[in-house]
Design an enzyme around this catalytic site. Structure first.
Site, PDB file in Angstrom:
ATOM      1  N   HIS A 133       0.806  -1.230   0.000  1.00  0.00           N
ATOM      2  CA  HIS A 133       0.000   0.000   0.000  1.00  0.00           C
ATOM      3  C   HIS A 133       0.833   1.271   0.000  1.00  0.00           C
ATOM      4  CE1 HIS A 133       0.993  -0.312   4.271  1.00  0.00           C
ATOM      5  NE2 HIS A 133       0.820   0.991   4.309  1.00  0.00           N
TER       6      HIS A 133
HETATM    7  C1  UD1 Z   1      -1.633   5.654   5.579  1.00  0.00           C
HETATM    8  C2  UD1 Z   1      -0.273   6.177   6.009  1.00  0.00           C
HETATM    9  C3  UD1 Z   1       0.756   5.071   5.874  1.00  0.00           C
HETATM   10  C4  UD1 Z   1       0.317   3.834   6.620  1.00  0.00           C
HETATM   11  C5  UD1 Z   1      -1.079   3.422   6.193  1.00  0.00           C
HETATM   12  C6  UD1 Z   1      -1.575   2.289   7.031  1.00  0.00           C
HETATM   13  C7  UD1 Z   1       0.123   8.556   5.614  1.00  0.00           C
HETATM   14  C8  UD1 Z   1       0.823   9.526   4.755  1.00  0.00           C
HETATM   15  N1  UD1 Z   1       0.159   7.279   5.185  1.00  0.00           N
HETATM   16  O1  UD1 Z   1      -1.546   5.311   4.208  1.00  0.00           O
HETATM   17  O2  UD1 Z   1       1.989   5.508   6.425  1.00  0.00           O
HETATM   18  O3  UD1 Z   1       1.234   2.805   6.353  1.00  0.00           O
HETATM   19  O4  UD1 Z   1      -1.980   4.532   6.364  1.00  0.00           O
HETATM   20  O5  UD1 Z   1      -2.564   1.551   6.378  1.00  0.00           O
HETATM   21  O6  UD1 Z   1      -0.421   8.886   6.639  1.00  0.00           O
HETATM   22  N2  UD1 Z   1      -9.142   4.737   1.760  1.00  0.00           N
HETATM   23  C9  UD1 Z   1     -10.364   4.114   1.783  1.00  0.00           C
HETATM   24  N3  UD1 Z   1     -10.922   3.865   3.002  1.00  0.00           N
HETATM   25  C10 UD1 Z   1     -10.341   4.192   4.178  1.00  0.00           C
HETATM   26  C11 UD1 Z   1      -9.091   4.822   4.140  1.00  0.00           C
HETATM   27  C12 UD1 Z   1      -8.493   5.094   2.915  1.00  0.00           C
HETATM   28  O7  UD1 Z   1     -10.941   3.792   0.749  1.00  0.00           O
HETATM   29  O8  UD1 Z   1     -10.918   3.925   5.248  1.00  0.00           O
HETATM   30  C13 UD1 Z   1      -8.509   4.985   0.442  1.00  0.00           C
HETATM   31  C14 UD1 Z   1      -8.806   6.369  -0.133  1.00  0.00           C
HETATM   32  O9  UD1 Z   1      -8.901   6.241  -1.510  1.00  0.00           O
HETATM   33  C15 UD1 Z   1      -7.546   7.135   0.224  1.00  0.00           C
HETATM   34  C16 UD1 Z   1      -6.469   6.063   0.145  1.00  0.00           C
HETATM   35  O10 UD1 Z   1      -7.090   4.874   0.583  1.00  0.00           O
HETATM   36  O11 UD1 Z   1      -7.299   8.204  -0.648  1.00  0.00           O
HETATM   37  C17 UD1 Z   1      -5.255   6.357   0.977  1.00  0.00           C
HETATM   38  O12 UD1 Z   1      -5.595   6.562   2.366  1.00  0.00           O
HETATM   39  P1  UD1 Z   1      -4.630   7.418   3.317  1.00  0.00           P
HETATM   40  O13 UD1 Z   1      -5.095   7.354   4.720  1.00  0.00           O
HETATM   41  O14 UD1 Z   1      -4.414   8.767   2.762  1.00  0.00           O
HETATM   42  O15 UD1 Z   1      -3.240   6.709   3.169  1.00  0.00           O
HETATM   43  P2  UD1 Z   1      -2.852   5.179   3.337  1.00  0.00           P
HETATM   44  O16 UD1 Z   1      -2.400   4.662   2.022  1.00  0.00           O
HETATM   45  O17 UD1 Z   1      -3.928   4.455   4.039  1.00  0.00           O
HETATM   46  N1  UDP Z   2      -3.390  -5.624   9.024  1.00  0.00           N
HETATM   47  C1  UDP Z   2      -4.667  -6.148   9.185  1.00  0.00           C
HETATM   48  N2  UDP Z   2      -5.354  -6.540   8.066  1.00  0.00           N
HETATM   49  C2  UDP Z   2      -4.828  -6.468   6.821  1.00  0.00           C
HETATM   50  C3  UDP Z   2      -3.523  -5.933   6.666  1.00  0.00           C
HETATM   51  C4  UDP Z   2      -2.836  -5.504   7.781  1.00  0.00           C
HETATM   52  O1  UDP Z   2      -5.152  -6.265  10.303  1.00  0.00           O
HETATM   53  O2  UDP Z   2      -5.514  -6.853   5.857  1.00  0.00           O
HETATM   54  C5  UDP Z   2      -2.671  -5.156  10.224  1.00  0.00           C
HETATM   55  C6  UDP Z   2      -1.326  -5.799  10.447  1.00  0.00           C
HETATM   56  O3  UDP Z   2      -1.467  -6.994  11.161  1.00  0.00           O
HETATM   57  C7  UDP Z   2      -0.596  -4.727  11.239  1.00  0.00           C
HETATM   58  C8  UDP Z   2      -1.161  -3.439  10.685  1.00  0.00           C
HETATM   59  O4  UDP Z   2      -2.392  -3.782  10.049  1.00  0.00           O
HETATM   60  O5  UDP Z   2      -0.892  -4.824  12.618  1.00  0.00           O
HETATM   61  C9  UDP Z   2      -0.205  -2.840   9.696  1.00  0.00           C
HETATM   62  O6  UDP Z   2      -0.834  -1.802   9.034  1.00  0.00           O
HETATM   63  P1  UDP Z   2      -0.424  -1.317   7.583  1.00  0.00           P
HETATM   64  O7  UDP Z   2       0.290  -2.382   6.852  1.00  0.00           O
HETATM   65  O8  UDP Z   2      -1.657  -0.777   6.972  1.00  0.00           O
HETATM   66  O9  UDP Z   2       0.502  -0.056   7.895  1.00  0.00           O
HETATM   67  P2  UDP Z   2       2.048   0.151   8.235  1.00  0.00           P
HETATM   68  O10 UDP Z   2       2.426  -0.764   9.341  1.00  0.00           O
HETATM   69  O11 UDP Z   2       2.808  -0.075   6.965  1.00  0.00           O
HETATM   70  O12 UDP Z   2       2.107   1.590   8.613  1.00  0.00           O
END
Ligand code: UD1
Ligand code: UDP
Length: 368
Positions: free
Chosen positions: A204
């Protein structure tokens, strides 16, 4: 004394679950603020239900957007909460835009802030997470470090006097909920998988999935892995949107890769703990694989979780299919002959130490 904990996305709910019960047992009052960065049930609510976090007192409903939009909305919402609730301390987690926004609001309001997962560095400033970490550590007065490496990073940056080694809160959660996941989740059976016979994949990172060329290479890595064993790909919504836009969902399906929605903590932990190996660009998943003694192949050039790589349980392969296949083949045998040392991430009591350090710090701040 009022502690305002600020969380907003999937990994932060997991981290807060380790700390919250210990704060509840202590001498402070709690205010849990959800920024609304993640809002889909499977990225948010399910973690509160499964990990015993109580529902947030406030939700800022910041939602998705560009970095500036998202960070700005969280800052405006949080600034109002701080003005009204007058907390004595802000507790922030990790490296996301929620962390950055809360760190800045606290600093501008002269509100003491404690940062959990402080000092972690990938040394790759092209990623938003590294920038968020650097800002949160510069502005926070109490830096709660998961590892000795993190303490050393802060010392090198001149921040060592604020650093405390508490251990990694994700180890607490993995130790507590891993065995529960094995008992309660039937996801391996539902997907008709053979234990230790499949790869689990997640991706992601903006740097990997927002650029169509890089996303194409992520797909190639997964296709190459599929030649060795079934691949289960738990697709983050950011990634699903990009894959759909680029027509790559069918490419993956045609290659026999099983695409599933993001899972709750328990089902994901069960899938991870039973996997032959993990392919990921997630920070938390690299660490959880290590803690579960599951080899990991990381689809990045750098990692902030250097201990997993130094121990040989995690290999950085960038987006190179051949390197991924080689690593998967070599690392698969590792689990038959060795176990990684979980001790580099603490003893499973990091949450209790975070709570104790916060209380001590609050007392010192209020003592003239
Ligand atoms: C964010 C964090 C990243 C973290 C990740 C965990 C930042 C810059 N990035 O990335 O460091 O690893 O969370 O998962 O803070 N969206 C949905 N539903 C949701 C949330 C998001 O559809 O509930 C979609 C939207 O299209 C959105 C995109 O995901 O634009 C990205 O979401 P966003 O929270 O901006 O960043 P993440 O990729 O989730
Ligand atoms: N995780 C989850 N379901 C999923 C993918 C990840 O519960 O389908 C959990 C995972 O076990 C970990 C956390 O989400 O505890 C990690 O989040 P993510 O990979 O979104 O973010 P990052 O750690 O890279 O910031």
């Amino acid at each position: 004394m009022l502690v305002m904990s600020v969380v907003g996305n999937r990994p932060q709910f997991v981290k807060a679950a380790a700390v919250w019960p210990h704060l509840e047992q202590g001498n402070t009052d709690q205010l849990l603020v959800h920024t609304g960065q993640h809002y889909d049930r499977e990225l948010s609510e399910v973690f509160f239900e499964e990990l015993g976090l109580k529902p947030p007192a406030r939700n800022l409903d910041a939602g998705s957007g560009s970095h500036a939009e998202q960070t700005g909305r969280i800052m405006s919402g949080l600034e109002a909460v701080v003005a009204e609730a007058k907390p004595d301390l802000a507790l922030i987690y990790g490296d996301t835009n929620t962390t950055l926004a809360a760190a800045l609001v606290a600093a501008k309001a002269s509100l003491p802030a404690a940062h959990v997962e402080a000092g972690v560095r990938s040394f790759d400033r092209s990623t938003p997470e590294e920038i968020n970490r650097l800002v949160a550590d510069v502005t926070s007065g109490l830096l709660l470090c998961p590892t000795q490496t993190a303490v050393e990073n802060l010392t090198a940056e001149g921040l060592g006097d604020r650093a405390r080694l508490v251990g990694d809160v994700m180890l607490d959660v993995a130790q507590k909920f891993g065995p529960i996941a094995d008992r309660r989740s039937d996801v391996v059976e539902r997907l008709e998988l053979e234990p230790h016979g499949y790869f689990l994949a997640t991706a992601h990172r903006a740097g990997n999935v927002d650029d169509p060329q890089k996303l194409g290479r992520v797909v190639e890595v997964l296709q190459a892995a599929r030649e060795l064993a079934p691949v289960i790909f738990a697709v983050h919504p950011r990634t699903r949107a990009r894959l759909t836009g680029d027509g790559l969902i069918t490419t993956l399906e045609d290659a026999g890769i099983v695409l599933i929605e993001p899972l709750g903590y328990l089902a994901f932990a069960r899938l991870l703990r039973s996997a032959r190996a993990v392919l990921t660009d997630s920070g938390g998943v690299q660490k959880e694989a290590y803690l579960a003694a599951v080899p990991c192949v990381t689809l990045r050039d750098a990692t902030e979780w250097v201990e997993t790589v130094e121990s040989g349980w995690n290999r950085l392969v960038s987006l190179d299919p051949a390197a991924a296949v080689e690593a998967l083949s070599e690392l698969a045998e590792l689990r038959d002959r060795a176990r990684p040392d979980p001790g580099v991430y603490g003893d499973g009591m990091a949450g209790a130490r975070v709570a104790a350090e916060i209380e001590r710090w609050l007392t010192s701040l209020s003592t003239p």
